[in-house]
Write a protein that holds these residues in place. Structure first.
Motif, short mmCIF file in Angstrom:
data_model
loop_
_atom_site.label_atom_id
_atom_site.label_comp_id
_atom_site.label_asym_id
_atom_site.label_seq_id
_atom_site.Cartn_x
_atom_site.Cartn_y
_atom_site.Cartn_z
N GLN A 45 33.90 45.48 40.21
CA GLN A 45 34.32 44.36 39.35
C GLN A 45 35.76 44.00 39.66
OE1 GLN A 45 33.56 44.71 35.14
NE2 GLN A 45 31.59 45.68 35.49
N GLY A 46 36.56 44.99 39.98
CA GLY A 46 37.96 44.74 40.33
C GLY A 46 38.09 43.89 41.57
N GLU A 47 37.28 44.17 42.58
CA GLU A 47 37.29 43.37 43.80
C GLU A 47 36.81 41.95 43.52
OE1 GLU A 47 37.54 42.04 47.78
OE2 GLU A 47 38.57 43.58 46.64
N LEU A 48 35.78 41.82 42.70
CA LEU A 48 35.30 40.50 42.32
C LEU A 48 36.42 39.73 41.62
CD1 LEU A 48 33.04 38.38 41.99
CD2 LEU A 48 32.35 39.60 39.91
N ALA A 49 37.10 40.38 40.71
CA ALA A 49 38.21 39.74 39.99
C ALA A 49 39.29 39.29 40.97
CB ALA A 49 38.78 40.70 38.95
N ARG A 50 39.62 40.14 41.93
CA ARG A 50 40.64 39.80 42.92
C ARG A 50 40.23 38.55 43.70
NH1 ARG A 50 41.66 39.79 47.93
NH2 ARG A 50 39.74 40.80 48.57
N ARG A 51 38.97 38.50 44.11
CA ARG A 51 38.48 37.34 44.86
C ARG A 51 38.47 36.07 44.03
NH1 ARG A 51 33.61 38.87 48.88
NH2 ARG A 51 34.53 40.71 49.85
N MET A 52 38.38 36.22 42.73
CA MET A 52 38.38 35.07 41.82
C MET A 52 39.79 34.73 41.35
SD MET A 52 35.09 35.90 39.44
CE MET A 52 35.26 34.42 38.46
N SER A 53 40.78 35.52 41.75
CA SER A 53 42.15 35.37 41.24
C SER A 53 42.15 35.45 39.72
CB SER A 53 42.78 34.06 41.71
OG SER A 53 42.85 34.02 43.11
N ALA A 54 41.45 36.44 39.22
CA ALA A 54 41.31 36.66 37.78
C ALA A 54 41.59 38.13 37.48
CB ALA A 54 39.90 36.30 37.32
N SER A 55 41.76 38.45 36.22
CA SER A 55 41.98 39.84 35.84
C SER A 55 40.63 40.57 35.76
CB SER A 55 42.68 39.93 34.50
OG SER A 55 41.81 39.53 33.45
#
Length: 71
Positions: free
Chosen positions: A24-34
């Protein structure tokens, strides 16, 4: 978005994360989200609009965002 679509979205995103071995952290990074932002959608605490479904799809490298709403 209704409850059924929200639950399909949650399920499909989790499947795609598992399939890709992505956190989920990687997904958040790719979305520029927390990570908390992503977590609230995957926990069903918030219902994503169509633009947000598109952002999730792009981050998961899915060309058709509708795939995240299918059973």
């Amino acid at each position: 978005m209704n409850v059924i679509l929200r639950d399909r979205f949650r399920h499909r995103v989790r499947e795609e994360l598992e399939l890709r071995g992505m956190s989920q952290g990687e997904l958040a990074r790719r979305m520029s989200a927390s990570p908390q932002f992503v977590s609230q959608y995957l926990a069903g605490q918030s219902c994503p609009g169509l633009e947000l479904v598109q952002r999730f799809a792009e981050a998961l490298e899915i060309s058709d965002p509708v795939e995240l709403l299918k059973e």
